[in-house]
Design an enzyme around this catalytic site. Structure first.
Site, short mmCIF file in Angstrom:
data_model
loop_
_atom_site.label_atom_id
_atom_site.label_comp_id
_atom_site.label_asym_id
_atom_site.label_seq_id
_atom_site.Cartn_x
_atom_site.Cartn_y
_atom_site.Cartn_z
N LYS B 91 73.25 37.49 -1.31
CA LYS B 91 73.31 36.94 -2.59
C LYS B 91 72.86 38.15 -3.88
O LYS B 91 71.83 38.69 -3.52
CB LYS B 91 72.25 35.81 -2.78
N GLY B 245 72.72 25.73 3.67
CA GLY B 245 71.51 26.64 3.29
C GLY B 245 70.43 26.23 4.08
O GLY B 245 70.19 26.45 5.37
N SER B 246 69.46 25.49 3.41
CA SER B 246 68.32 24.89 3.96
C SER B 246 68.57 23.91 5.08
O SER B 246 67.45 23.73 6.01
CB SER B 246 67.51 24.15 2.93
#
Lengths: 214, 304
Positions: B91, B245-246
Site C-alpha cells: 500500500k 485484512g485483519s
C-alpha cells in the site's frame, strides 16, 4: 464419458480460481459448450478441459484437498484433451525447475520455470510467431509468465520467445505461457477444440460400432 | 485508460493496459491476504492465497494505534517477496506518488493506493498511468471507481470499512456499484451525459459501462470480511474475489481460517462447502459496530 455431440463438444474450465470467464468466452466463440469444474463430479461428461491462468499454488492446494486434482490427473492421463495457459501450463508439467514441491496434474514431458520472465514490472506483451497457427503472429501477453526449460521427446515446441519455448503440445495436451484468452485471437482455442472434436467424433464412431455389434 | 507508460523491456512492451489489468484477471476467484511479515506470508501462501498484501500493521492495529499510517518498511516488504512465489502487493498513501515510486523500484507486483493509510494529498490521487506497476484502488460507488480507472487503476476493490470485521460497509459499496452499473446500462445515450456529470465520472467510461454492463477492470471486495460466509456473501453480490485484512491474522486460528476463506471463495455458491469449512474455526476477530466509530473514525471517506 463424451459430451455426446462432437460438433459442439463440452469443454470444462477448471474454476478453482483465475481467468475462467475469459476462456469460457473464447471457447464459446469457437463453437464449444462450457461448464465450470470445481469438484471431481464436474468432470463427468467432458470432452476436454482447460486449465486457466491464475495461481498454480492455489489450484494445487484447493483442488488437491477435495480430490479433484487426483480425478483430473486420472482423466488427463487417460487421454482427456487439455489446454493449459500460464498457471495451466505449470499444472501440466512433469516438473518445476528451481522451485519447491507443489501439487501438480503433471503428465506432460516438460519442465517449466515459474515466474521465469520476472515479477509484474517485467510482464510484457510481444508478437509471438506460432507456425502451427499461421500468420500473423499471436499477440502474446505474458504475465509473471513461466517458460519451458526442458522438453521431452514426445513434445513438439509450438513457439519460442527470447530463446525459450513458450508453447508446446503432445498427443493430448496443448500448453502456452501466454494468454490468448485475454485477446480476440481465437486460433489457439480453435486448434484445441478441433482436436477435441476429432477425438469425440472418433469415440462416437467407436460407440456406434459397439452398439451395432450387439 | 492509456498506454502512455508502456515501456520496452528486454522481452517486449511492459506496463501496457493488457498486462496491468491482466494480472488482476489472473487473481479472480481468489483471496488476497494482508500480512505483516514473512511468516504470515508463508501461512497465507500455504493456505491458498492468490496474492498477499504486505503492510506494517493490519488495519485493525492501525485503527488501534492511531497516528499517521505510512507505506511499509522496504526491508519488511523484501522479506515477504523472498518468502513467497505468489504476487506481493503493498500500500501507498493516497496521492503519495513517491511512495508508489519506491514500491515500483522494489518490484512490488501491485500497488494499493489505500484509504487505510493516512492520505498524503487532499486534492489528487496518484497519476497511475505514469507507472509500469499496476494499481488497485478502493471505491464506494461507480463514479469513484471510474475516476480511479481514469487515473489508471487496473483493478478496483470496495472500500468497505477496514479493520472492523464488520462486512456491512463492503456489502453497501458492492451493492451500490452494482446498482449504479444497472442504472447506467438501462439509461438512454442522452441520459448518460447527465449521469456522467452526476457521478463525476468521464463520459467515455460511463458509455463503456453502459455498453458492457460491468466495470472496465476486475472488481474485488475488501473491508470487513472476517468469516468464510462473509467471503461467499461478497461473491454472491458480484465480487470477483476478496481481500481479507485483519480478518485472518486477528482471529484465533489464522491458518485454519485462511484456508476456510479460500475454500468458501472458490465454492461460494455451494452452501454445503461453506458450512463444512466454517466448522471449528475458533473465534473470529472481534468486530466493531460501524456507528461506534463516528464520522471521524471512518476510513472509507478518505479519497474522493
Amino acid at each position: 464419458m463424451s459430451g455426446g455431440d462432437a460438433r459442439r463438444p463440452r469443454i470444462g474450465v477448471l474454476a478453482v480460481q483465475g481467468a475462467v470467464s475469459e476462456h469460457e468466452a473464447a471457447l464459446a466463440d469457437v463453437g464449444a459448450r462450457t461448464s465450470r469444474v470445481r469438484s471431481a463430479a464436474d468432470l463427468e461428461g467432458l470432452d476436454g478441459i482447460v486449465i486457466p491462468g491464475g495461481e498454480s499454488t492455489t489450484f494445487g492446494l484447493v483442488a488437491g484437498e477435495s480430490g479433484l486434482l487426483d480425478a483430473l490427473r486420472a482423466r488427463v492421463d487417460d487421454g482427456l484433451p487439455v489446454l493449459g495457459t500460464c498457471a495451466g501450463m505449470i499444472m501440466l508439467a512433469s516438473g518445476i525447475a528451481g522451485g519447491g514441491p507443489q501439487p501438480l496434474v503433471g503428465g506432460m514431458d516438460i519442465v517449466v520455470r515459474r515466474n521465469a520472465f520476472g515479477r509484474q514490472v517485467h510482464s510484457f506483451e510481444a508478437p509471438v510467431d506460432v507456425p502451427v497457427l499461421g500468420d500473423p503472429p499471436v499477440r502474446g501477453i505474458f504475465i509473471r509468465a513461466p517458460w519451458i526449460e526442458r522438453v521431452g521427446p514426445g513434445v513438439e515446441v509450438l513457439a519460442e520467445h527470447g530463446g525459450h519455448p513458450v508453447a508446446a503440445r503432445d498427443a493430448t495436451r496443448i500448453v502456452a505461457a501466454f494468454h490468448p484468452e485475454l485477446t480476440d485471437d481465437r486460433r489457439l482455442h480453435r486448434l484445441f477444440v478441433e482436436g477435441v472434436r476429432q477425438k469425440a467424433a472418433a469415440s462416437e464412431h467407436e460407440e456406434d460400432t459397439v452398439v451395432g455389434a450387439q | 485508460m492509456s498506454d502512455d507508460v508502456a515501456g520496452n523491456g528486454a522481452q517486449g512492451a511492459t506496463g501496457t493496459d493488457a498486462v496491468k489489468a491482466g494480472l488482476a484477471r489472473m487473481l479472480k476467484g481468489g483471496v488476497i491476504m494482508d500480512v505483516v511479515d514473512a511468516e504470515q506470508a508463508k501461512i497465507a501462501e500455504d493456505s491458498g492465497a492468490c496474492a498477499v498484501m504486505a503492510l506494517e500493521r493490519i488495519p485493525a492495529e492501525i485503527r488501534k494505534a492511531g497516528g499517521v499510517a505510512r507505506m511499509s518498511d522496504p526491508e519488511m516488504i523484501m522479506g515477504i517477496q523472498e518468502a513467497v512465489t505468489i504476487p506481493v502487493m503493498a500500500k501507498c498513501r493516497i496521492g503519495h506518488y513517491v511512495e508508489a515510486q519506491v514500491l515500483q523500484a522494489l518490484e512490488i507486483d501491485y500497488i494499493d493506493e489505500s484509504e487505510v493509510l493516512t492520505p498524503a494529498d487532499e486534492a489528487s490521487h496518484v497519476d497511475k498511468r505514469a507507472f509500469t506497476v499496476p494499481f488497485v484502488c478502493g471505491a464506494t460507488n461507480l463514479g469513484e471507481a471510474l475516476r480511479r480507472v481514469a487515473e489508471g487503476a487496473a483493478m478496483i476493490r470496495t472500500k468497505g470499512e477496514a479493520g472492523t470485521g464488520n462486512v456491512v460497509e463492503a456489502v453497501r459499496h458492492m451493492k451500490t456499484i452494482t446498482q449504479d452499473i444497472r442504472r447506467v446500462a438501462s439509461a438512454t445515450p442522452d441520459e448518460r451525459f447527465a449521469i456522467a456529470k452526476e457521478m463525476a465520472a468521464p463520459l467515455e467510461l460511463i458509455e463503456w459501462v453502459g455498453l458492457h454492463g460491468r466495470l472496465p477492470v476486475v472488481n474485488f471486495s475488501a473491508g470487513g470480511i472476517a468469516t468464510p460466509a462473509d467471503a461467499a456473501l461478497m461473491m454472491h453480490l458480484g465480487a470477483e474475489g476478496v481481500f481479507v485484512g485483519s480478518g485472518i491474522f486477528m482471529s484465533e486460528d489464522p491458518p485454519a481460517r485462511a484456508r476456510a476463506i479460500v475454500e468458501a471463495t472458490t465454492h461460494w455458491d455451494d452452501p454445503e462447502v461453506v458450512a463444512r469449512v466454517s466448522r471449528g474455526l475458533r473465534e473470529a476477530m472481534p468486530g466493531i459496530e460501524i456507528a461506534e466509530l463516528g464520522e471521524g473514525g471512518l476510513l472509507q471517506t478518505r479519497g474522493w
